[in-house]
Scaffold this motif. Structure first.
Motif, PDB file in Angstrom:
ATOM      1  N   THR B   8       0.850  -1.193   0.000  1.00  0.00           N
ATOM      2  CA  THR B   8       0.000   0.000   0.000  1.00  0.00           C
ATOM      3  C   THR B   8       0.885   1.243   0.000  1.00  0.00           C
ATOM      4  O   THR B   8       1.820   1.345   0.801  1.00  0.00           O
ATOM      5  CB  THR B   8      -0.914   0.028   1.233  1.00  0.00           C
ATOM      6  N   THR B  33      -1.999  -1.186  -3.820  1.00  0.00           N
ATOM      7  CA  THR B  33      -3.129  -0.330  -3.500  1.00  0.00           C
ATOM      8  C   THR B  33      -2.596   1.057  -3.180  1.00  0.00           C
ATOM      9  O   THR B  33      -1.608   1.189  -2.460  1.00  0.00           O
ATOM     10  CB  THR B  33      -3.890  -0.883  -2.277  1.00  0.00           C
ATOM     11  N   HIS B  35      -3.397   5.342  -2.178  1.00  0.00           N
ATOM     12  CA  HIS B  35      -4.318   6.355  -1.681  1.00  0.00           C
ATOM     13  C   HIS B  35      -3.590   7.696  -1.683  1.00  0.00           C
ATOM     14  O   HIS B  35      -2.378   7.760  -1.463  1.00  0.00           O
ATOM     15  CB  HIS B  35      -4.793   6.038  -0.261  1.00  0.00           C
ATOM     16  N   ASP B  53      -5.446  -0.744  -7.409  1.00  0.00           N
ATOM     17  CA  ASP B  53      -6.639  -0.208  -6.789  1.00  0.00           C
ATOM     18  C   ASP B  53      -6.273   1.126  -6.140  1.00  0.00           C
ATOM     19  O   ASP B  53      -5.205   1.246  -5.543  1.00  0.00           O
ATOM     20  CB  ASP B  53      -7.121  -1.201  -5.707  1.00  0.00           C
ATOM     21  N   THR B  55      -7.941   3.753  -3.403  1.00  0.00           N
ATOM     22  CA  THR B  55      -9.067   3.861  -2.468  1.00  0.00           C
ATOM     23  C   THR B  55      -9.290   5.316  -2.041  1.00  0.00           C
ATOM     24  O   THR B  55      -8.382   6.143  -2.099  1.00  0.00           O
ATOM     25  CB  THR B  55      -8.799   3.023  -1.197  1.00  0.00           C
ATOM     26  N   ASP B  56     -10.521   5.593  -1.589  1.00  0.00           N
ATOM     27  CA  ASP B  56     -10.863   6.956  -1.183  1.00  0.00           C
ATOM     28  C   ASP B  56     -10.412   7.292   0.234  1.00  0.00           C
ATOM     29  O   ASP B  56     -10.340   8.459   0.605  1.00  0.00           O
ATOM     30  CB  ASP B  56     -12.382   7.173  -1.291  1.00  0.00           C
ATOM     31  N   THR B  57     -10.159   6.245   1.039  1.00  0.00           N
ATOM     32  CA  THR B  57      -9.657   6.501   2.405  1.00  0.00           C
ATOM     33  C   THR B  57      -8.374   5.718   2.617  1.00  0.00           C
ATOM     34  O   THR B  57      -8.145   4.683   1.962  1.00  0.00           O
ATOM     35  CB  THR B  57     -10.673   6.048   3.483  1.00  0.00           C
ATOM     36  N   GLY B  59      -7.643   4.234   5.387  1.00  0.00           N
ATOM     37  CA  GLY B  59      -8.017   3.025   6.129  1.00  0.00           C
ATOM     38  C   GLY B  59      -8.308   1.876   5.178  1.00  0.00           C
ATOM     39  O   GLY B  59      -7.811   0.755   5.357  1.00  0.00           O
ATOM     40  N   ALA B  60      -9.103   2.142   4.165  1.00  0.00           N
ATOM     41  CA  ALA B  60      -9.430   1.099   3.182  1.00  0.00           C
ATOM     42  C   ALA B  60      -8.178   0.624   2.453  1.00  0.00           C
ATOM     43  O   ALA B  60      -8.063  -0.546   2.080  1.00  0.00           O
ATOM     44  CB  ALA B  60     -10.455   1.633   2.175  1.00  0.00           C
ATOM     45  N   LEU B  63      -6.045  -2.095   4.595  1.00  0.00           N
ATOM     46  CA  LEU B  63      -6.774  -3.229   5.192  1.00  0.00           C
ATOM     47  C   LEU B  63      -6.064  -4.580   5.116  1.00  0.00           C
ATOM     48  O   LEU B  63      -6.013  -5.306   6.104  1.00  0.00           O
ATOM     49  CB  LEU B  63      -8.164  -3.350   4.558  1.00  0.00           C
ATOM     50  N   PHE B  84      -5.171   5.798   9.511  1.00  0.00           N
ATOM     51  CA  PHE B  84      -5.359   4.387   9.157  1.00  0.00           C
ATOM     52  C   PHE B  84      -4.999   3.419  10.291  1.00  0.00           C
ATOM     53  O   PHE B  84      -5.059   2.204  10.127  1.00  0.00           O
ATOM     54  CB  PHE B  84      -4.622   4.016   7.865  1.00  0.00           C
ATOM     55  N   ASP B  87      -7.128   0.429  11.114  1.00  0.00           N
ATOM     56  CA  ASP B  87      -7.322  -0.569  10.056  1.00  0.00           C
ATOM     57  C   ASP B  87      -6.056  -1.345   9.702  1.00  0.00           C
ATOM     58  O   ASP B  87      -6.078  -2.242   8.856  1.00  0.00           O
ATOM     59  CB  ASP B  87      -7.834   0.126   8.787  1.00  0.00           C
TER      60      ASP B  87
END
Lengths: 301, 301
Positions: B8, B33, B35, B53, B55-57, B59-60, B63, B84, B87
């Motif tokens: 991430t 991922t 962000h 991917d 993500t908008d947050t 935290g997501a 994950l 975050f 999460d």
């Protein structure tokens, strides 16, 4: 139409040899005579074939010149001109490529009181030195500043303008005093600061020199390029343009103190607003063709 | 063998997007991922396809990560990690790419007291910003410094080392405090000085801004490149590494004063001997592959 038929270049380092190569490429009919005080450089210039003739004395070099360009450190201009003064043809134009113009104008007119002197400064170069470092396109797209004295004949100025334009330069006329102030900020101060910071980094006790070298890609290496420029040339520039350099240095030091204070007292807004402003200057330099837009100067990654 | 399976990246600017591109190129099986706090940057990252991917947050984004790399300004690290924290998987390794390491380590461990945190600093970058500026080979041949805390698991350090090696970097371990001192001289001080001189040149009354731009090839333009770097990132660096930056600045100022004095009193020998010494440092940097030997940074002529 050629502005000159017989060019003499005194000093065959990076700039002198680039002038020779540029003339060979752009004005091949011009006869080029070269001289350098260093026998090893003369020998190398002969081997490189960048001049039609390389003479052992500067007097022999200027004998039939219609343009003489001095490409020596600014502190040596007067002494070099004195050497060939007796051999200089009366109608020859004498010019130079030095980074400061008031001191050069004074030094040349003192020993060549009757000559037509038109000081010039092509704002171009690299950090390399010597006859092998020169190349014919060094002046392409760069500015060449002429600082003719008030009594300089218009036709001589025009001929010199055409000469530099043929080498690819854009030519600007400027008062010598103003030139020295402009270049103090755009060239002399940056060199002085680069030399200083590289010296500072070399002297630290808590950080080793090998660490400085290893992690130089963080920004430091950018400064080392101009700090590798010719030591004698730059020594002379700082001593010859002393007043303007010291004034710019004073202003820089004040600005640095202000920034130091902003860091000490955590004034983030002040820092950010300066940093945003300096971005715009970079943008203008790139837009006006004075630097590439390629990231990291186009270094290979 | 892949050191991580699910990466991430928080912050998709120059460095974050270069990490994503490098991983895509060198470790294509890793799921990426991303962000970014800025919706426009997220949208652009999706369009560029540099992550699997976006993500908008945050935290997501974290994950199911096994490595989370924070690529945000150093002053934002703590707040971003706090977002975050709830999460974050217990066995994920948290790292970053910030230019100072003590402050980042403190900020991260304060909000992620139980996480495995291994701060890192790839010494690489360009003056460009944003997701479009990144490229996969940015870290190739550059150093990446890891500053693991004393209690960091060996295996986590090894995995992160392999990760950066796969991106082409050479990895070095260092104490965070020492890192901050080394980088203060090789990166932070050069940036500070570049920002200052570009600001000084912008403020002169006797020399116009257009003249500064026009004649910048005399040396000034070299400084404008790093002075075009991201303002927020650098504001944070100076505030976060305050002590080391102020110490280096003090030494630099003293050295500059000494040089100023040498110019004022015409001490040519002092100038020349410093200028000759700094040449050697340039030579070592080139020899060790930390810069090209091409004259003038290889700019086109």
């Amino acid at each position: 139409m050629l502005p000159f038929a017989r060019l003499t270049i005194i000093g065959l380092g990076l700039i002198g040899s680039s002038v020779a190569r540029g003339v060979r490429a752009q004005m091949p009919a011009v006869r080029i005579t070269g001289h350098d005080a260093d026998p090893a450089v003369r020998k190398r210039a002969v081997a490189l074939g960048i001049c039609d003739d390389v003479t052992d004395t500067s007097g022999a070099a200027v004998l039939d010149a219609d343009l003489v360009i001095l490409c020596v450190p600014v502190g040596a201009m007067g002494a070099v001109a004195a050497e060939f003064a007796a051999d200089l043809p009366a109608d020859a134009i004498v010019s130079d490529v030095g980074s400061c113009k008031q001191s050069v104008a004074e030094a040349l007119s003192a020993v060549l009181p009757d000559a037509i002197i038109i000081p010039a400064h092509p704002v171009a170069g690299t950090e390399k030195s010597g006859p092998d470092a020169g190349f014919s396109t060094l002046f392409k797209g760069r500015w060449c500043i002429l600082t003719p004295p008030e009594n300089a004949p218009e036709v001589a100025i025009e001929r010199l303008r055409i000469f530099w334009q043929q080498l690819g330069a854009d030519v600007e006329l400027m008062d010598a005093r103003h030139h020295d102030m402009v270049l103090a900020v755009t060239s002399h101060l940056p060199h002085l600061i680069a030399y200083t910071i590289v010296g500072t980094a070399d002297d630290l006790e808590g950080v080793t020199q090998s660490e400085v070298i290893k992690y130089s890609a963080g920004g430091f290496r950018d400064f080392t390029r101009i700090a590798a420029s010719d030591p004698v040339m730059w020594r002379d520039v700082f001593l010859s343009n002393k007043d303007a350099v010291l004034e710019m240095l004073q202003r820089f030091s004040e600005d640095l103190s202000a920034l130091q204070r902003a860091i000490r007292y955590g004034k983030g807004d002040e820092l950010e607003s300066l940093f945003a402003r300096t971005r715009n200057i970079r943008r203008s330099i790139v837009e006006q063709g004075q630097d590439d837009d390629a990231p990291d100067f186009g270094r290979k990654h």
